[in-house]
Design a protein around this motif. Structure first.
Motif, PDB file in Angstrom:
ATOM      1  N   GLY A 158       0.960  -1.271  -0.063  1.00 30.07           N
ATOM      2  CA  GLY A 158      -0.047   0.126  -0.063  1.00 30.07           C
ATOM      3  C   GLY A 158       0.759   1.155   0.160  1.00 30.07           C
ATOM      4  O   GLY A 158       0.485   2.525   0.145  1.00 30.07           O
ATOM      5  N   GLY A 159       2.187   1.124  -0.355  1.00 35.31           N
ATOM      6  CA  GLY A 159       3.152   2.404  -0.171  1.00 35.31           C
ATOM      7  C   GLY A 159       3.504   2.786   1.178  1.00 35.31           C
ATOM      8  O   GLY A 159       3.969   3.922   1.290  1.00 35.31           O
ATOM      9  N   LEU A 160       3.282   2.104   2.349  1.00 39.79           N
ATOM     10  CA  LEU A 160       3.434   2.473   3.630  1.00 39.79           C
ATOM     11  C   LEU A 160       4.812   1.912   4.057  1.00 39.79           C
ATOM     12  O   LEU A 160       4.964   0.400   3.870  1.00 39.79           O
ATOM     13  N   GLY A 161       5.540   2.562   4.437  1.00 37.33           N
ATOM     14  CA  GLY A 161       6.962   2.164   5.089  1.00 37.33           C
ATOM     15  C   GLY A 161       7.884   1.604   3.840  1.00 37.33           C
ATOM     16  O   GLY A 161       7.731   1.837   2.420  1.00 37.33           O
ATOM     17  N   PHE A 162       8.579   0.702   3.998  1.00 33.29           N
ATOM     18  CA  PHE A 162       9.429  -0.036   3.183  1.00 33.29           C
ATOM     19  C   PHE A 162       9.409  -1.500   3.491  1.00 33.29           C
ATOM     20  O   PHE A 162       9.237  -1.918   4.579  1.00 33.29           O
ATOM     21  N   LEU A 163       9.737  -2.218   2.281  1.00 34.87           N
ATOM     22  CA  LEU A 163       9.398  -3.627   2.451  1.00 34.87           C
ATOM     23  C   LEU A 163      10.701  -4.092   3.740  1.00 34.87           C
ATOM     24  O   LEU A 163      11.836  -3.675   3.340  1.00 34.87           O
ATOM     25  N   ASN A 164      10.655  -5.024   4.261  1.00 32.15           N
ATOM     26  CA  ASN A 164      11.581  -5.393   5.206  1.00 32.15           C
ATOM     27  C   ASN A 164      11.818  -7.220   5.313  1.00 32.15           C
ATOM     28  O   ASN A 164      10.869  -7.712   4.689  1.00 32.15           O
ATOM     29  N   ILE A 207       9.463 -11.058  -4.534  1.00 32.86           N
ATOM     30  CA  ILE A 207      10.564 -11.393  -3.343  1.00 32.86           C
ATOM     31  C   ILE A 207       9.874 -12.365  -2.521  1.00 32.86           C
ATOM     32  O   ILE A 207       8.754 -12.720  -2.440  1.00 32.86           O
ATOM     33  N   ASN A 208      10.928 -13.120  -1.927  1.00 29.87           N
ATOM     34  CA  ASN A 208      10.662 -13.993  -0.810  1.00 29.87           C
ATOM     35  C   ASN A 208      10.848 -13.299   0.647  1.00 29.87           C
ATOM     36  O   ASN A 208      12.219 -12.376   0.449  1.00 29.87           O
ATOM     37  N   LYS A 209      10.117 -13.340   1.511  1.00 25.55           N
ATOM     38  CA  LYS A 209      10.453 -12.795   3.036  1.00 25.55           C
ATOM     39  C   LYS A 209      10.851 -13.870   3.909  1.00 25.55           C
ATOM     40  O   LYS A 209      10.605 -15.188   3.659  1.00 25.55           O
ATOM     41  N   ASN A 210      11.434 -13.237   5.176  1.00 26.48           N
ATOM     42  CA  ASN A 210      11.936 -14.327   5.956  1.00 26.48           C
ATOM     43  C   ASN A 210      10.973 -15.405   6.492  1.00 26.48           C
ATOM     44  O   ASN A 210      11.188 -16.426   6.899  1.00 26.48           O
ATOM     45  N   ASP A 211       9.594 -15.013   6.562  1.00 27.36           N
ATOM     46  CA  ASP A 211       8.343 -15.418   7.019  1.00 27.36           C
ATOM     47  C   ASP A 211       8.007 -16.562   5.921  1.00 27.36           C
ATOM     48  O   ASP A 211       6.931 -17.318   6.403  1.00 27.36           O
TER      49      ASP A 211
END
Length: 195
Positions: free
Chosen positions: A139-145, A159-163
């Motif tokens: 939604g454009g909020l903050g940044f991916l982490n 992308i793949n995330k750690n979770d």
């Protein structure tokens, strides 16, 4: 170093450098690159951080320019710069390249640059960039982490995330974002049913 092909590609030079080892770098348009890295001499002339070469019409080399040394692209590696053209990009753990380039860093952030005709840079706009931009959050909020892997498709990114979740953005004319629609997205969407 031997390079075949003219597709843009990015290569982490350090700390993954292995003297004399051939590496195959996969692009998403016209085949592979064969690169032979030779030991630096003297060490001060050795490129550090992330380097790229090939086409640069949309700034996908990440060196702050869209200028190339010939109609076939940049034939020697140039260093990828941080946003604003200061310092060199380091800490890369995953990379992918094509019409746009994408990396994730050892701090879990995702960065993209190059062509952005379909929002594939994930920064909430359609504006191409010749230096890396950090991918925004849903939604454009903050940044991916917590990003562990990244892939640049033809006009979308994944992308793949750690979770264990998978997130996508960019073109979706064939449903490649996996969100159950055919709507493009300028910001990351979670792929349905994968975790």
């Amino acid at each position: 170093r031997t390079v075949t092909g003219v597709q843009t590609c990015a290569l982490p030079i350090s700390p993954w450098y292995v003297p004399g080892r051939d590496l195959i770098i996969k692009g998403n348009k016209s085949g592979n690159f064969r690169v032979k890295l030779l030991p630096p001499s003297p060490p001060s002339s050795f490129l550090t951080g992330l380097c790229s070469w090939g086409y640069n019409y949309d700034g996908q080399l990440g060196n702050g320019s869209t200028i190339i040394d010939s109609p076939y692209g940049e034939s020697t590696p140039v260093q990828v710069l941080w946003p604003g053209g200061s310092n060199f990009l380091t800490g890369v753990i995953s990379l992918s390249c094509g019409g746009h380039s994408a990396i994730c860093k050892d701090d879990g952030t995702a960065w993209t640059w190059g062509n952005n005709d379909y929002g594939q840079l994930g920064n909430g706009t359609y504006i191409s960039s010749s230096t890396p931009l950090q991918v925004v959050g849903p939604g454009g909020l903050g940044f991916l982490n917590d990003v562990t892997e990244i892939s640049a498709g033809g006009y979308h990114s994944v992308i793949n995330k750690n979770d264990g979740t998978v997130w996508t953005w960019g073109a979706n004319d064939s449903g490649q974002l996996g969100d159950g629609t055919y709507n493009n997205s300028l910001t990351p969407l979670q792929v349905l049913g994968l975790s």
